[in-house]
Design a protein around this motif. Structure first.
Motif, PDB file in Angstrom:
ATOM      1  N   PHE A  76       0.827  -1.209   0.000  1.00  0.00           N
ATOM      2  CA  PHE A  76       0.000   0.000   0.000  1.00  0.00           C
ATOM      3  C   PHE A  76       0.858   1.255   0.000  1.00  0.00           C
ATOM      4  O   PHE A  76       0.594   2.203  -0.750  1.00  0.00           O
ATOM      5  N   VAL A  77       1.909   1.265   0.817  1.00  0.00           N
ATOM      6  CA  VAL A  77       2.774   2.446   0.921  1.00  0.00           C
ATOM      7  C   VAL A  77       3.532   2.698  -0.380  1.00  0.00           C
ATOM      8  O   VAL A  77       3.739   3.851  -0.771  1.00  0.00           O
ATOM      9  N   ASN A  78       3.939   1.631  -1.073  1.00  0.00           N
ATOM     10  CA  ASN A  78       4.582   1.809  -2.370  1.00  0.00           C
ATOM     11  C   ASN A  78       3.645   2.490  -3.357  1.00  0.00           C
ATOM     12  O   ASN A  78       4.038   3.395  -4.098  1.00  0.00           O
ATOM     13  N   GLU A  79       2.382   2.057  -3.355  1.00  0.00           N
ATOM     14  CA  GLU A  79       1.387   2.683  -4.226  1.00  0.00           C
ATOM     15  C   GLU A  79       1.129   4.128  -3.804  1.00  0.00           C
ATOM     16  O   GLU A  79       1.002   5.032  -4.638  1.00  0.00           O
ATOM     17  N   LEU A  80       1.073   4.368  -2.485  1.00  0.00           N
ATOM     18  CA  LEU A  80       0.870   5.709  -1.960  1.00  0.00           C
ATOM     19  C   LEU A  80       1.993   6.645  -2.402  1.00  0.00           C
ATOM     20  O   LEU A  80       1.761   7.797  -2.777  1.00  0.00           O
ATOM     21  N   SER A  81       3.226   6.158  -2.369  1.00  0.00           N
ATOM     22  CA  SER A  81       4.384   6.952  -2.796  1.00  0.00           C
ATOM     23  C   SER A  81       4.282   7.329  -4.265  1.00  0.00           C
ATOM     24  O   SER A  81       4.598   8.460  -4.653  1.00  0.00           O
ATOM     25  N   ARG A  82       3.842   6.377  -5.085  1.00  0.00           N
ATOM     26  CA  ARG A  82       3.695   6.664  -6.520  1.00  0.00           C
ATOM     27  C   ARG A  82       2.648   7.745  -6.756  1.00  0.00           C
ATOM     28  O   ARG A  82       2.841   8.663  -7.561  1.00  0.00           O
ATOM     29  N   VAL A  83       1.527   7.639  -6.059  1.00  0.00           N
ATOM     30  CA  VAL A  83       0.456   8.631  -6.219  1.00  0.00           C
ATOM     31  C   VAL A  83       0.916  10.003  -5.741  1.00  0.00           C
ATOM     32  O   VAL A  83       0.628  11.023  -6.364  1.00  0.00           O
ATOM     33  N   THR A 114       4.751   8.897   7.945  1.00  0.00           N
ATOM     34  CA  THR A 114       6.136   9.117   7.524  1.00  0.00           C
ATOM     35  C   THR A 114       6.219   9.460   6.044  1.00  0.00           C
ATOM     36  O   THR A 114       6.882  10.427   5.642  1.00  0.00           O
ATOM     37  N   VAL A 115       5.525   8.681   5.220  1.00  0.00           N
ATOM     38  CA  VAL A 115       5.566   8.875   3.768  1.00  0.00           C
ATOM     39  C   VAL A 115       4.951  10.215   3.378  1.00  0.00           C
ATOM     40  O   VAL A 115       5.531  10.981   2.602  1.00  0.00           O
ATOM     41  N   LEU A 116       3.786  10.529   3.935  1.00  0.00           N
ATOM     42  CA  LEU A 116       3.120  11.778   3.554  1.00  0.00           C
ATOM     43  C   LEU A 116       3.800  13.006   4.148  1.00  0.00           C
ATOM     44  O   LEU A 116       3.752  14.087   3.559  1.00  0.00           O
ATOM     45  N   ASN A 117       4.443  12.855   5.287  1.00  0.00           N
ATOM     46  CA  ASN A 117       5.193  13.975   5.854  1.00  0.00           C
ATOM     47  C   ASN A 117       6.327  14.383   4.919  1.00  0.00           C
ATOM     48  O   ASN A 117       6.542  15.574   4.658  1.00  0.00           O
ATOM     49  N   ALA A 118       7.048  13.383   4.388  1.00  0.00           N
ATOM     50  CA  ALA A 118       8.131  13.668   3.434  1.00  0.00           C
ATOM     51  C   ALA A 118       7.577  14.224   2.130  1.00  0.00           C
ATOM     52  O   ALA A 118       8.127  15.175   1.561  1.00  0.00           O
TER      53      ALA A 118
END
Length: 351
Positions: A76-83, A114-118
């Motif tokens: 899910f996080v990999n997909e979130l990063s792509r989006v 963590t992902v969205l903060n960056a």
């Protein structure tokens, strides 16, 4: 499974004793006690009746909406990063929906934060919109700061401390910093060895590359901070020496080339050398627009086909806006405001 914990929690919520549960299901009280301790599990034929007694559905009994595997979170996080690379608002909405679906999965919530903060830091959104998103993002590690998972709990606390420092809320930051254990055992080498045996040398080396990259980025931050502290204490020669060391370290460890300019810019900034600052800002903006091909370094080449590797290659796109915002809003850069040459430089890069 957490079914034993669920039985215990919902039994207490329903105001039932272990004996009452046992009598309703036609089993012994010690059997219920063993379920709740996680020593054994109820027979599958008893589960519907147990769920009805506890006034919950089977999803709640099995924590279906509470836990995800590490693999599910990673995918899910990999997909979130792509989006997020294409649209931060879409990634944010995607994250909110997932957290609503799994409101008790601490590992998921912290990782999303963590992902969205960056991603928010590097987004093209204006400061007002960033502040609104930041208000929500900071609530997520606050939810996981008391997690029973020690790793999630410690990382959440550290993230909150970092956020509060950035917001200049030092009392709140110190409260969280005091909760972080003084000693943490680094099991990186041991984990690498285990991973090599389980998934092969390439997988283990990729893991170690990630650890090395994080360590080097931390070292870069430490050196920047040392430069600032030497300038603040009047040790200008030491600051210059550390700036040179940092410059060489960036090249040595294959970091983004703009980082070589930053230490010298810090020195010039502390000395309020307008001419030097303008010259270095022009240089750092130029370097920031050159792609950071991290995978060209022998230290990180396995990242080439990963989401992180592709994401790092495009970091420079939003650097200009971030630097412009800092100079515009931070008090330490007030001496540069109104400089016509600097305004012209930013106008060129912000087109």
């Amino acid at each position: 499974m957490r079914i034993g914990e669920q039985i215990k929690n919902y039994r207490k919520t329903a105001g039932l004793t272990q004996e009452q549960v046992a009598n309703y299901l036609g089993v012994s009280t010690p059997a219920v006690n063993k379920w709740e301790k996680g020593n054994t599990y109820p027979d599958i034929s008893l589960l519907p009746a147990l769920a009805r007694l506890l006034k919950i559905d089977m999803n709640e009994l099995f924590s279906f909406r509470e836990e995800l595997t590490e693999k599910e979170i990673r995918e899910f996080v990999n997909e979130l990063s792509r989006v997020a690379l294409d649209s931060f608002p879409k990634a944010f909405e995607m994250a909110v929906r997932k957290i609503q679906e799994y409101p008790h999965c601490d590992s998921l919530i912290y990782t999303i934060a963590t992902v969205l903060n960056a991603a928010l830091t590097l987004s093209v959104l204006d400061d007002e919109k960033k502040a609104k998103y930041n208000t929500v993002i900071i609530e997520w590690p606050e939810r996981t700061a008391d997690s029973p998972d020690e790793k999630v709990r410690t990382c959440s606390i550290f993230m909150l401390a970092t956020k509060y420092v950035q917001m200049e809320k030092y009392e709140e930051a110190n409260t969280f910093l005091n909760k972080i254990p003084d000693t943490v055992i680094d099991a990186t080498i041991m984990k690498t060895d285990v991973l090599a045996h389980q998934k092969g040398t390439d997988a283990a080396a990729l893991f170690l590359e990630g650890k090395l990259l994080q360590a080097v980025i931390n070292m870069q931050s430490y050196l920047y901070k040392l430069i600032e502290m030497e300038e603040e204490t009047g040790n200008h020669n030491k600051a210059e020496e550390i700036a040179e060391i940092t410059d060489h370290m960036i090249s040595l460890f294959g970091l983004w080339n703009y980082g070589k300019v930053v230490p010298h810019l810090l020195v010039a900034g502390y000395r309020k050398d307008v001419e030097k600052c303008v010259q270095l800002i022009k240089k750092v903006l130029s370097e920031s627009q050159k792609t950071w091909n991290m995978t060209e370094s022998p230290l990180y080449y396995r990242y080439e086909d990963t989401v992180q590797g592709k994401a790092f290659s495009g970091l420079g796109r939003n650097f200009v806006r971030e630097l412009f915002s800092e100079i515009k809003n931070k008090k330490e850069y007030a001496f540069l405001r109104g400089n016509k040459e600097l305004e012209a430089i930013f106008e060129e890069y912000l087109r």
